[in-house]
Design an enzyme around this catalytic site. Structure first.
Site, short mmCIF file in Angstrom:
data_model
loop_
_atom_site.label_atom_id
_atom_site.label_comp_id
_atom_site.label_asym_id
_atom_site.label_seq_id
_atom_site.Cartn_x
_atom_site.Cartn_y
_atom_site.Cartn_z
N GLU A 89 0.81 -1.20 0.05
CA GLU A 89 -0.07 0.03 -0.05
C GLU A 89 0.84 1.28 -0.03
OE1 GLU A 89 -1.19 0.59 4.74
OE2 GLU A 89 -2.21 -0.97 3.59
N CYS A 109 6.84 -6.53 7.53
CA CYS A 109 7.91 -6.25 8.07
C CYS A 109 8.34 -7.09 9.15
CB CYS A 109 7.38 -5.00 8.95
SG CYS A 109 8.78 -4.03 9.72
N CYS A 113 6.51 -4.34 15.58
CA CYS A 113 5.90 -3.49 16.37
C CYS A 113 4.60 -4.05 16.73
CB CYS A 113 6.03 -2.21 15.85
SG CYS A 113 7.63 -1.72 15.56
N CYS A 116 1.33 -2.11 15.32
CA CYS A 116 1.35 -1.84 13.64
C CYS A 116 0.76 -2.99 12.93
CB CYS A 116 2.72 -1.63 13.44
SG CYS A 116 2.88 -1.36 11.45
N GLY A 157 6.95 -1.78 6.18
CA GLY A 157 8.50 -2.12 6.16
C GLY A 157 9.38 -1.35 6.70
N SER A 189 12.03 6.97 7.57
CA SER A 189 11.55 6.82 8.78
C SER A 189 12.08 5.22 9.32
CB SER A 189 10.21 6.97 8.96
OG SER A 189 9.65 6.55 10.36
N SER A 214 11.33 6.11 15.02
CA SER A 214 10.21 5.59 15.82
C SER A 214 10.73 5.38 17.28
CB SER A 214 9.60 4.46 15.14
OG SER A 214 8.26 4.05 15.43
N LEU A 215 10.43 6.07 18.19
CA LEU A 215 10.83 5.91 19.46
C LEU A 215 10.18 5.22 20.40
CD1 LEU A 215 13.46 6.72 21.03
CD2 LEU A 215 12.16 8.66 22.21
N ASN A 216 8.58 5.85 20.55
CA ASN A 216 7.62 5.03 21.37
C ASN A 216 7.47 4.70 22.85
OD1 ASN A 216 6.31 5.20 18.58
ND2 ASN A 216 7.52 3.56 18.10
N CYS A 335 -0.68 2.72 8.93
CA CYS A 335 0.33 1.76 8.31
C CYS A 335 -0.22 0.36 8.05
CB CYS A 335 1.56 1.70 8.71
SG CYS A 335 2.96 0.70 8.08
#
EC number: 2.1.1.192
Length: 348
Positions: A89, A109, A113, A116, A157, A189, A214-216, A335
């Site tokens: 996508e 991926c 995560c 996600c 990904g 990213s 991407s920390l999160n 995503c």
């Protein structure tokens, strides 16, 4: 069959020479493809019939087939199918005065995560350079006269796990003979692969584009729960390499932080994030992303009041930040969501 979009200009010149064509013919083809968005040799009028026939025998343009196009007021989601049957996508985001294209770099991926949708089906394979570039070309052809200004590698990904193909795609995007996009308009990213970020810092092509990480989470334990990759790419190692990352003048690294209700959205989390950044606040900006609800995932979006409280703490410490609500919620814009829905329908 080869794809023109898998080659840089110098590579295409070499390939044309092998086929008995003058190297300057590659520049002609590049001009048609990347300046006029023409992907039909028959329409390339400065090529003779003999040359067009030879090129048609060896080359094609589109490794992707457009399956679906779903539009919302602020975004358009595209579903593409690869030659080997995988679905990916791409999202075109409508900003106030320009368009941003969010491209995918892998089928699925491997980062895993837990918030996600892309991770639900695992990693299938890397996308080729041609498959990355074709996302841009097909969306631009669909767009017509208006032009895509920004490209963000924030789709399906982990871009840095597909380094060589992503790098070549970026090279084509920023080349004056290619798409001629500003390096300031391209963002990579990453979930935080430390070795590859170090590689980016030494790469003359990649070090000039924007870096988003991407920390999160603000602790190693919490980050491991949300992002299994961090077990081998620790938060401490990541922040160390980011604080020493060489940046072009007036640029900052974006720290992406998905806010999840009851998981990482407390004022105390914000305090710890500020402490993590410490005296390097001029090097970073924080992108707060309220979680986009997905029926396949066990998380919720925080209340707006909690989001504002989190943001207020960061402002207190002088840390530049902004809240980004997901574009295209009406079209499963986060995503992997529309792809996941399509795959589930195929399995029924």
């Amino acid at each position: 069959m080869e794809f023109v979009t898998n080659y840089t200009l110098e590579e295409l010149k070499k390939r044309f020479t092998e086929l008995g064509l003058e190297p300057y013919r590659a520049k002609q083809v590049f001009r048609w493809v990347y300046k006029k968005f023409v992907t039909d040799f028959e329409k390339m009028t400065d090529l003779g019939k003999k040359h067009r026939e030879l090129l048609k025998e060896h080359f094609a343009f589109h490794p992707l087939e457009k399956l679906d196009r779903v539009e919302a007021p602020d975004a358009v989601k595209y579903l593409f199918k690869t030659k080997d049957g995988h679905i990916l996508e791409t999202v075109l985001i409508k900003e106030r005065d320009h368009y941003t294209l969010c491209v995918s770099s892998q089928i699925g991926c491997a980062v895993g995560c837990t918030f996600c949708a892309t991770a639900l089906d695992g990693l299938k394979r890397n996308l080729s350079t041609a498959e990355i570039i074709d996302q841009y070309l097909q969306v631009q052809q669909d767009l017509g006269e208006e032009k895509i200004r920004n490209v963000v590698f924030m789709g399906m990904g982990e871009p840095l796990a597909n380094y060589e193909n992503v790098r070549k795609a970026v090279e084509i995007m920023v080349s004056p003979e290619g798409l001629d996009l500003s390096k300031r308009r391209i963002t990579i990213s990453t979930s935080g692969i430390v070795a590859q970020i170090k590689r980016m810092a030494q790469d003359p092509v990649m070090k000039e584009v924007n870096l988003a990480v991407s920390l999160n989470a603000v602790s190693q334990k919490k980050r491991e729960e949300l992002m299994p990759l961090t077990k081998t790419n620790t938060l401490e190692e990541l922040m160390e390499v980011l604080k020493n990352y060489p940046l072009p003048k007036y640029r900052r690294i974006t720290l992406e932080y998905v806010l999840i209700k009851g998981v990482n959205d407390s004022p105390n989390d914000a305090e710890r994030l500020a402490k993590l950044i410490g005296r390097h606040k001029k090097k970073f900006k924080v992108n707060l992303i309220p979680f986009n609800p997905d029926p396949n995932l066990p998380y919720e979006r925080p209340a707006l009041t909690d989001i504002m409280k989190f943001q207020k703490v960061l402002w207190k410490y002088g840390i530049s930040n902004f809240v980004r609500f997901s574009k295209g919620v009406e079209v499963f814009g986060a995503c992997g969501q529309l792809r996941t829905q399509r795959l589930q329908l195929q399995r029924v």
